[in-house]
Motif scaffolding. Sequence first.
Motif, PDB file in Angstrom:
ATOM      1  N   TRP A 173       0.824  -1.207   0.000  1.00 42.81           N
ATOM      2  CA  TRP A 173       0.000   0.000   0.000  1.00 42.81           C
ATOM      3  C   TRP A 173       0.859   1.257   0.000  1.00 42.81           C
ATOM      4  O   TRP A 173       1.863   1.338   0.703  1.00 42.81           O
ATOM      5  CB  TRP A 173      -0.922   0.000   1.213  1.00 42.81           C
ATOM      6  N   ARG A 174       0.436   2.221  -0.810  1.00 49.09           N
ATOM      7  CA  ARG A 174       1.074   3.536  -0.820  1.00 49.09           C
ATOM      8  C   ARG A 174      -0.001   4.571  -1.119  1.00 49.09           C
ATOM      9  O   ARG A 174      -1.170   4.218  -1.280  1.00 49.09           O
ATOM     10  CB  ARG A 174       2.223   3.593  -1.810  1.00 49.09           C
ATOM     11  N   HIS A 175       0.375   5.821  -1.152  1.00 52.00           N
ATOM     12  CA  HIS A 175      -0.607   6.892  -1.242  1.00 52.00           C
ATOM     13  C   HIS A 175      -1.461   6.794  -2.511  1.00 52.00           C
ATOM     14  O   HIS A 175      -0.953   6.959  -3.617  1.00 52.00           O
ATOM     15  CB  HIS A 175       0.089   8.253  -1.207  1.00 52.00           C
ATOM     16  N   GLY A 176      -2.745   6.490  -2.352  1.00 51.77           N
ATOM     17  CA  GLY A 176      -3.686   6.484  -3.464  1.00 51.77           C
ATOM     18  C   GLY A 176      -3.702   5.243  -4.314  1.00 51.77           C
ATOM     19  O   GLY A 176      -4.512   5.133  -5.239  1.00 51.77           O
ATOM     20  N   CYS A 177      -2.822   4.280  -4.061  1.00 50.08           N
ATOM     21  CA  CYS A 177      -2.804   3.080  -4.886  1.00 50.08           C
ATOM     22  C   CYS A 177      -2.212   1.912  -4.102  1.00 50.08           C
ATOM     23  O   CYS A 177      -1.653   2.090  -3.014  1.00 50.08           O
ATOM     24  CB  CYS A 177      -2.039   3.303  -6.190  1.00 50.08           C
ATOM     25  N   VAL A 178      -2.347   0.726  -4.687  1.00 48.78           N
ATOM     26  CA  VAL A 178      -1.834  -0.473  -4.038  1.00 48.78           C
ATOM     27  C   VAL A 178      -1.266  -1.403  -5.104  1.00 48.78           C
ATOM     28  O   VAL A 178      -1.848  -1.589  -6.167  1.00 48.78           O
ATOM     29  CB  VAL A 178      -2.937  -1.174  -3.212  1.00 48.78           C
ATOM     30  N   ASP A 179      -0.094  -1.953  -4.827  1.00 49.64           N
ATOM     31  CA  ASP A 179       0.554  -2.911  -5.723  1.00 49.64           C
ATOM     32  C   ASP A 179       0.154  -4.315  -5.284  1.00 49.64           C
ATOM     33  O   ASP A 179       0.319  -4.676  -4.117  1.00 49.64           O
ATOM     34  CB  ASP A 179       2.074  -2.758  -5.662  1.00 49.64           C
ATOM     35  N   MET A 180      -0.373  -5.097  -6.221  1.00 48.54           N
ATOM     36  CA  MET A 180      -0.905  -6.420  -5.897  1.00 48.54           C
ATOM     37  C   MET A 180      -0.067  -7.524  -6.525  1.00 48.54           C
ATOM     38  O   MET A 180       0.481  -7.373  -7.617  1.00 48.54           O
ATOM     39  CB  MET A 180      -2.348  -6.553  -6.415  1.00 48.54           C
ATOM     40  N   ALA A 181       0.000  -8.646  -5.823  1.00 48.73           N
ATOM     41  CA  ALA A 181       0.591  -9.873  -6.364  1.00 48.73           C
ATOM     42  C   ALA A 181      -0.207 -11.043  -5.805  1.00 48.73           C
ATOM     43  O   ALA A 181      -0.454 -11.107  -4.599  1.00 48.73           O
ATOM     44  CB  ALA A 181       2.056 -10.003  -5.991  1.00 48.73           C
ATOM     45  N   ALA A 182      -0.627 -11.950  -6.672  1.00 49.29           N
ATOM     46  CA  ALA A 182      -1.419 -13.107  -6.249  1.00 49.29           C
ATOM     47  C   ALA A 182      -0.641 -14.386  -6.490  1.00 49.29           C
ATOM     48  O   ALA A 182       0.016 -14.547  -7.531  1.00 49.29           O
ATOM     49  CB  ALA A 182      -2.748 -13.146  -7.013  1.00 49.29           C
ATOM     50  N   PHE A 183      -0.726 -15.301  -5.521  1.00 48.05           N
ATOM     51  CA  PHE A 183      -0.010 -16.573  -5.596  1.00 48.05           C
ATOM     52  C   PHE A 183      -0.922 -17.728  -5.218  1.00 48.05           C
ATOM     53  O   PHE A 183      -1.814 -17.588  -4.367  1.00 48.05           O
ATOM     54  CB  PHE A 183       1.186 -16.584  -4.624  1.00 48.05           C
ATOM     55  N   SER A 184      -0.676 -18.869  -5.841  1.00 46.12           N
ATOM     56  CA  SER A 184      -1.370 -20.099  -5.470  1.00 46.12           C
ATOM     57  C   SER A 184      -0.500 -21.275  -5.905  1.00 46.12           C
ATOM     58  O   SER A 184       0.130 -21.221  -6.977  1.00 46.12           O
ATOM     59  CB  SER A 184      -2.750 -20.180  -6.144  1.00 46.12           C
ATOM     60  N   ASP A 185      -0.449 -22.308  -5.075  1.00 46.69           N
ATOM     61  CA  ASP A 185       0.385 -23.487  -5.357  1.00 46.69           C
ATOM     62  C   ASP A 185       1.837 -23.105  -5.620  1.00 46.69           C
ATOM     63  O   ASP A 185       2.524 -23.711  -6.451  1.00 46.69           O
ATOM     64  CB  ASP A 185      -0.166 -24.268  -6.560  1.00 46.69           C
TER      65      ASP A 185
END
Length: 269
Positions: A173-185
């Motif tokens: 999380w940062r000002h006004g936006c969010v960096d996402m990463a998704a993982f599975s297995d």
Amino acid sequence: MPYIQKTLTASGACDAEHDKRLSICLKADGFSFSEISHGGELLAFGETTGGHATSMTDATRDIKAFLGAVGVRPLGFRKMELVVVTDASVWVPDEVYSAASNRQYLRLVGATSLSSITAHSAELASTAVFSADEGIVTAFKVALPGLTVVNQHVKLASCARLGAAHPVLLSHWRHGCVDMAAFSDGRYLYGNTLDCTDEKAFIYQLVELVRTIGIDSGDTELLMCGEVDRDLYSRLRPFFPKTSLFTGFCKVGQKFHQLHTYRHALLLI
């Protein structure tokens, strides 16, 4: 030397330079850094404030002066890395990547900057192309020969081990936006930067994202780092089976008990 020391903590542990890793996170008004032992122990953490010099020559001088003043020698580290947090970034698979098309790749995601920096990921067989202030990035590379440059998505993508036991949505999380990463297995499935200024719209988008990429199981975990406060944590917690703060992978000793590691997780991966 325009950089002003804001925080500086050292564990007192001794480690030869060739066994250590130096990580620097570039900010608009300075930078933060960590020294990590070969065994994964946090040895030192520092944070600066103050503006970057406008010329590359002055910026290089200031970087060398500050690091020298706090005892960070620029040679002999096993690895030195500069993390650039950027709003414009895209992954390009090796099969189609062409260095000549870097600016075109960025234009496809709406970037208007003329700069383009790349970082290759062997794990993903892809290259991250992103924009940043090339002057200050080059100044760090001159001050620290052998420095590699990555962005936040490259760092987050390296955390696939988090999803080995159950699906994980890692959020920075940062000002006004969010960096996402998704993982599975144990695999990286998705990465992007999302606007979160409209909270209701963002929560809907987040829940829909989890469903779309197929990680909406009964044990999906949301991990949060960066600019996370108590209210934000509480508001998102009901939408996931488990919500936790992500503090990186380092072993952090008692000397760093006042350091909010989740805020600096990019330096502790």
